[in-house]
Design a protein around this motif. Structure first.
Motif, short mmCIF file in Angstrom:
data_model
loop_
_atom_site.label_atom_id
_atom_site.label_comp_id
_atom_site.label_asym_id
_atom_site.label_seq_id
_atom_site.Cartn_x
_atom_site.Cartn_y
_atom_site.Cartn_z
N GLU A 2 12.77 9.79 -6.35
CA GLU A 2 12.83 11.26 -6.23
C GLU A 2 11.54 11.80 -5.62
O GLU A 2 11.55 12.82 -4.94
N THR A 3 10.43 11.12 -5.85
CA THR A 3 9.13 11.58 -5.37
C THR A 3 8.94 11.35 -3.88
O THR A 3 8.20 12.09 -3.23
N VAL A 4 9.61 10.35 -3.33
CA VAL A 4 9.44 10.01 -1.91
C VAL A 4 10.79 9.93 -1.19
O VAL A 4 11.01 9.09 -0.32
N SER A 5 11.67 10.82 -1.52
CA SER A 5 13.04 10.75 -1.01
C SER A 5 13.15 10.81 0.51
O SER A 5 14.07 10.24 1.10
N SER A 6 12.20 11.45 1.18
CA SER A 6 12.30 11.54 2.64
C SER A 6 11.99 10.21 3.32
O SER A 6 12.24 10.05 4.52
N LEU A 7 11.48 9.24 2.57
CA LEU A 7 11.17 7.92 3.14
C LEU A 7 12.31 6.92 2.95
O LEU A 7 12.25 5.81 3.45
N LEU A 8 13.34 7.34 2.24
CA LEU A 8 14.41 6.42 1.87
C LEU A 8 15.62 6.49 2.78
O LEU A 8 15.94 7.54 3.34
N ASP A 9 16.30 5.36 2.90
CA ASP A 9 17.58 5.31 3.61
C ASP A 9 18.57 6.13 2.81
O ASP A 9 18.63 6.04 1.58
N LEU A 10 19.33 6.95 3.48
CA LEU A 10 20.24 7.86 2.78
C LEU A 10 21.34 7.14 2.01
O LEU A 10 21.81 7.64 1.00
N ASP A 11 21.73 5.97 2.49
CA ASP A 11 22.81 5.23 1.83
C ASP A 11 22.31 4.30 0.72
O ASP A 11 22.85 4.28 -0.37
N THR A 12 21.28 3.54 1.01
CA THR A 12 20.84 2.51 0.07
C THR A 12 19.81 3.01 -0.95
O THR A 12 19.64 2.40 -1.99
N LYS A 13 19.11 4.09 -0.60
CA LYS A 13 18.03 4.64 -1.43
C LYS A 13 16.81 3.71 -1.50
O LYS A 13 15.97 3.85 -2.36
N GLU A 35 3.22 7.74 -1.62
CA GLU A 35 3.61 6.33 -1.75
C GLU A 35 2.42 5.41 -1.52
O GLU A 35 2.22 4.45 -2.27
N VAL A 36 1.62 5.69 -0.51
CA VAL A 36 0.44 4.87 -0.24
C VAL A 36 -0.52 4.93 -1.44
O VAL A 36 -1.09 3.91 -1.85
N THR A 37 -0.68 6.10 -2.01
CA THR A 37 -1.55 6.27 -3.17
C THR A 37 -1.05 5.44 -4.35
O THR A 37 -1.83 4.77 -5.03
N ALA A 38 0.25 5.46 -4.58
CA ALA A 38 0.84 4.68 -5.67
C ALA A 38 0.66 3.18 -5.44
O ALA A 38 0.35 2.43 -6.38
N GLN A 39 0.85 2.74 -4.20
CA GLN A 39 0.69 1.31 -3.91
C GLN A 39 -0.76 0.87 -4.09
O GLN A 39 -1.02 -0.21 -4.62
N LEU A 40 -1.70 1.71 -3.66
CA LEU A 40 -3.11 1.38 -3.84
C LEU A 40 -3.47 1.30 -5.33
O LEU A 40 -4.15 0.37 -5.76
N ALA A 41 -2.98 2.25 -6.10
CA ALA A 41 -3.24 2.25 -7.54
C ALA A 41 -2.68 0.99 -8.19
O ALA A 41 -3.32 0.39 -9.07
N ARG A 42 -1.51 0.59 -7.76
CA ARG A 42 -0.90 -0.62 -8.33
C ARG A 42 -1.72 -1.86 -8.01
O ARG A 42 -1.91 -2.74 -8.85
N PHE A 72 -6.97 9.55 4.06
CA PHE A 72 -6.74 8.80 2.82
C PHE A 72 -7.75 7.66 2.71
O PHE A 72 -8.38 7.47 1.67
N CYS A 73 -7.92 6.91 3.80
CA CYS A 73 -8.85 5.78 3.78
C CYS A 73 -10.28 6.25 3.57
O CYS A 73 -11.03 5.63 2.81
N LYS A 74 -10.63 7.34 4.21
CA LYS A 74 -11.98 7.88 4.03
C LYS A 74 -12.21 8.25 2.57
O LYS A 74 -13.23 7.92 1.98
N THR A 75 -11.24 8.92 1.99
CA THR A 75 -11.33 9.34 0.59
C THR A 75 -11.41 8.15 -0.37
O THR A 75 -12.15 8.17 -1.34
#
Length: 80
Positions: A2-13, A35-42, A72-75
């Protein structure tokens, strides 16, 4: 999803299969950075200290994403 819905395939999610899909359809740069922030945190929570960001599938060419990734990288102290 739900947080990154614009990055998802409309059919498969799941994430779209190619950057061209995001380019053609449009997407939220803010959601991409979320999404990049979440992946970095993980990674960091798993004890992996990344030093650079690699654009998976070369997504940086898509609408306004490269400047957002550069900031993002600079931060986060990452090499872009």
């Amino acid at each position: 999803p739900e947080t990154v819905s614009s990055l998802l395939d409309l059919d498969t999610k799941y994430f779209t299969p190619a950057p061209s899909v995001l380019h053609e359809r449009g997407f939220s740069v803010e959601e991409a950075i979320t999404e990049v922030t979440a992946q970095l945190a993980r990674m960091r929570s798993a004890g992996i200290p990344p030093v650079y960001l690699d654009e998976h599938m070369g997504v940086g060419w898509i609408r306004d994403l490269r400047p957002a990734l550069e900031q993002f990288c600079k931060t986060e102290g990452l090499i872009y």
